[in-house]
Each structure stands twice: as C-alpha cells, then as structure tokens.
Enzyme design. Structure first.
Site, PDB file in Angstrom:
ATOM      1  N   LYS A 196      -4.782  24.886 -34.103  1.00 23.71           N
ATOM      2  CA  LYS A 196      -5.885  24.727 -33.477  1.00 23.71           C
ATOM      3  C   LYS A 196      -6.614  25.389 -34.357  1.00 23.71           C
ATOM      4  O   LYS A 196      -6.419  26.742 -35.489  1.00 23.71           O
ATOM      5  CB  LYS A 196      -6.594  25.741 -32.652  1.00 23.71           C
ATOM      6  CG  LYS A 196      -8.411  26.276 -32.592  1.00 23.71           C
ATOM      7  CD  LYS A 196      -8.469  24.594 -31.895  1.00 23.71           C
ATOM      8  CE  LYS A 196      -8.479  24.486 -30.338  1.00 23.71           C
ATOM      9  NZ  LYS A 196      -8.740  23.625 -29.992  1.00 23.71           N
ATOM     10  N   HIS A 244      -4.859  18.522 -22.278  1.00 23.60           N
ATOM     11  CA  HIS A 244      -6.080  19.916 -22.086  1.00 23.60           C
ATOM     12  C   HIS A 244      -5.371  20.686 -21.932  1.00 23.60           C
ATOM     13  O   HIS A 244      -5.591  20.499 -20.533  1.00 23.60           O
ATOM     14  CB  HIS A 244      -7.223  19.404 -22.204  1.00 23.60           C
ATOM     15  CG  HIS A 244      -7.752  20.004 -22.803  1.00 23.60           C
ATOM     16  ND1 HIS A 244      -9.039  20.352 -22.195  1.00 23.60           N
ATOM     17  CD2 HIS A 244      -8.549  20.643 -24.274  1.00 23.60           C
ATOM     18  CE1 HIS A 244      -9.624  21.438 -22.524  1.00 23.60           C
ATOM     19  NE2 HIS A 244      -9.173  21.477 -24.201  1.00 23.60           N
TER      20      HIS A 244
END
Ligand code: MG
Length: 413
Positions: free
Chosen positions: A178, A306
């Site tokens: 991330k 996701h």
C-alpha cells in the site's frame, strides 16, 4: 444435515465490534488507527438456524441501515435472494445510502442459511470447490509503531524485514504494498528492495489513486525493470487509468474506477484497466461479484479480490466465492494477518503456504464465538468509530488528488 428448508427470517440482530490491529496501517488517504470496525449481522429463522453476515463500519453506516430493513426482512424466505435484493437495495434508493453493501451482509447470511439447510458449503451453491486452498497476498503497509514494537515500516529495508516475517509465518508468494504515503519514488525504492529480497515473488503496488497521470506513467516506467504483476489504481478516473494503461506494459488493476457493472462497457471501450478487483461488499454480495466474474470472462479482463479490512465472516464469503470462480486467477487481498483477533469460534482460518482453506462445514462454515463478540463489542464501545481519511499524527492533513510533493509524508517519518 440440516432441515430441508431454513425456515423464514424471524429475527435480525446486529453487533458492531472493533478488533485491534498489530499496528496502525498508513495509506495514501489516511490511516487505519489500530483497529477495524465491522458490524456483524445475524439472521435467525423460525427453524432455529442463524445465518451470518458482516458489513464495514458501525453506527449509522451499518447497524442502523440494517435495523431500518428489519421489517422488510422479517417473514422472508432466505432462498428468495432477488426478491430481497430488490426489496433492500433498489439502485435508486442506493443513491442515498450504500445499500448494496448492506444487502451484501444480508445475502451472506441468507446463503449461510441456505447452505446450513442443505448441508452444503456456500461454494457448492455457486459452482463448487474448484480452488481449495485459495491463495492470498501479503498486504504490506507502511505502519506506525503499535504495541509490542510491531510496525515502524518506512522504507525498503524495514518493509523487506516485515515481508520476510510474514512470508516466514504464513508462506505468502505475492506481496502487495500500500503506497501513496511517501513521494512516489520512495515507493519505487521500496518495490526495488522487495524485488531484490524476493526475486520470485509476485509484486503489486497500490497508491490509492493518488498520483497524477504523468507521475503514474513515470513511476510505471521506473517499475518496469522491477516487474510488477499489476499497478493498482495509480491514478484517479477511467480516462487517466486508460492513459497509464497505454503507456506501460505493467498491467493495471482497479477497485476504485470500475465499481459497478454499468461502468464496465466504458472501461472496456477506453482500455482503462486490465484487472478489476471484485469485492462482494461493494458489488452487492456474492451474486454481484459472480456477475462481474462473468463479464470479466466475456471481455478477458483480469479478476482479483479487493479487501476492505474484513473479519472472519466476510472473509469466509470471499473464500467461498474465490473457490468457485475459475477466472479469479490472482491471489486475493486480505488484511486478515494484521488483526490481533477475530470473532470466530475455533480459528477456522490459518494461512498455510500463503493460502486459506475453504471452510468445510455447511453454509459459510464459520460460527461466532459469543465471548469474543462481547469482548470486541466492548472494545467498540470504548474506541468508537474512526475516520479512515485522517492521519491522527498529522493533524489537519487530508489527501488531495493528484498528490503534490508537499502532501506526502516526509521519508523517514
Ligand atoms: Mg486498492
């Protein structure tokens, strides 16, 4: 084997819980400040069965929304999913409230009830156990330091150490970072360090749409020699994603610019994205992501999964869907390994070789542990909801797209 029919819905219960993380997780738009808030849904039937669902958030966003549907649900047959979908998540009403996410939790619970009654796992109701175990990615974050000195990742060296720890403990073969917290070149250096440390791993980078198109193209070019399996949401918007996709061989993926079926024709026509990340919550349940899977198959789009910071009930729904979906060929995302606990009885999910087994029992195959639910409900009462879009250590800061240099965290901080 259960009774042949699950009965009719006779009670609807919600419990909002907060489950602590090993350390706060930083991202391009803010921070998960050390815990996830989720609302558990229990649908009880007049046959005495209880189906489980889960939705993100608490308070007004989840428990109240489900509570508002109570009268619509009571007396309903858990097999009548289309009736329930239209009753609970009419797309015009959903313009005002994220009803597709609320319906998803109800749908998980209804599928759980169907499976319990039939004596079959949910995956067998939607195509069967084609893939078991289901591969997952190590979801790597720059983390603030949490309790017991966990966290503190801020550069390539510290991220490699974190990845080594997770790979040793859980066997992950795919590593997702991330990004978007620091300037883009800092993310490139982190990816390069991971590539040096893990020459055979599949690598992904997701800056949460933060970069300008030009920045995204420049970063993609720098990532080409590193080799990524995809670059996730490098920029915002379909036209921007299309420009990035045309400019690099690295495939692109999204969980932000194609979030419903209505957007797929335009995305395909524009060449906006290579892979769409399914999420049964955002797409209106397992039924919603099954439609997405069929459309992805039609256009030969990639399909991934996701993660929205789910607990074990939602994770079970994701694993059943992944098990039964042939073209879900990428390792799934999950935040699960960041959690310090869960609400389930008996720890049904343990990573082995980077994968999770599909629960064997009927329905979702998971049960709540009432003591753990009570404990984490109390934690929620203590901690309350949080704003995903804030960084408690950078008061007043908020994300702006595209990210300017001044809005990124200073490397080292
Ligand atoms: Mg993403």
């Amino acid at each position: 084997m259960g009774s042949p029919h699950p009965g009719r819905i006779s009670d609807v219960r919600t419990t909002t819980v907060a489950v602590p993380l090993e350390a706060p997780l930083r991202h391009g738009n803010g921070v998960h400040p050390g815990y996830f808030v989720r609302t558990l849904v229990e649908l009880e039937t007049d046959e005495g069965l209880v189906g489980l669902g889960e939705v993100g958030g608490g308070g007004a966003s989840a428990a109240q929304a489900i509570g508002a549907l109570r009268s619509a649900l009571l007396g309903e047959d858990p097999y009548q999913l289309e009736r329930l979908r239209w009753k609970c998540a009419n797309p015009v009403q959903a313009l005002y409230v994220p009803l597709h996410q609320v319906y998803a939790a109800i749908e998980f619970a209804c599928l759980d009830l169907q499976g319990q009654a039939a004596g079959r796992p949910v995956c067998d109701l939607i195509g069967g156990r084609l893939r078991d175990p289901v591969p997952f990615a190590a979801y790597l974050f720059y983390r603030y330091t949490g309790e017991a000195e966990a966290g503190g990742e801020r550069d390539g060296e510290t991220m490699v150490a974190h990845a080594r720890d997770l790979v040793a403990r859980y066997g992950f073969k795919t590593l997702k970072v991330k990004g978007g917290v620091y300037p883009p070149d800092h993310d490139v250096e982190t990816m390069a360090a991971l590539r040096r440390a893990f020459p055979d791993a599949r690598l992904r980078l997701d800056p949460n749409s933060l970069w300008s198109v030009e920045e995204a193209i420049r970063v993609a070019k720098r990532c080409e020699p590193i080799g990524l399996e995809y670059l996730e949401d490098p920029t915002w918007g379909m036209a921007g994603m299309a420009r990035v996709s045309r400019s690099t061989w690295i495939p692109t993926a999204t969980n932000t610019v194609v979030v419903n079926l209505d957007q797929v024709p335009a995305a395909v026509a524009m060449g906006a994205v290579g892979t769409i990340l399914a999420d049964p919550h955002f797409w209106g349940g397992i039924g919603g992501v099954r439609k997405l899977a069929a459309v992805a198959e039609t256009f030969n789009l990639g399909l991934g999964m996701h993660s929205g910071g789910e607990l074990g009930v939602s994770l079970a729904a994701m694993v059943h869907f992944a098990a039964a979906t042939p073209n879900l060929a990428f390792a799934c995302d999950a935040h699960y390994h960041h959690l310090k606990g869960d609400v389930l009885a008996g720890e049904p999910f343990r990573y082995q070789d980077g994968s999770l087994r599909v629960p064997q029992g009927p329905g979702l195959g998971v049960r709540l542990d009432p003591d753990l639910v009570a404990q984490y409900a109390e934690t929620y009462q203590k901690l309350g909801p949080y704003d995903y879009h804030q960084d408690p250590r950078r008061p007043g800061w908020f994300a702006v797209f595209p990210g300017e240099t001044s809005r990124y965290a200073v490397p080292g901080s």
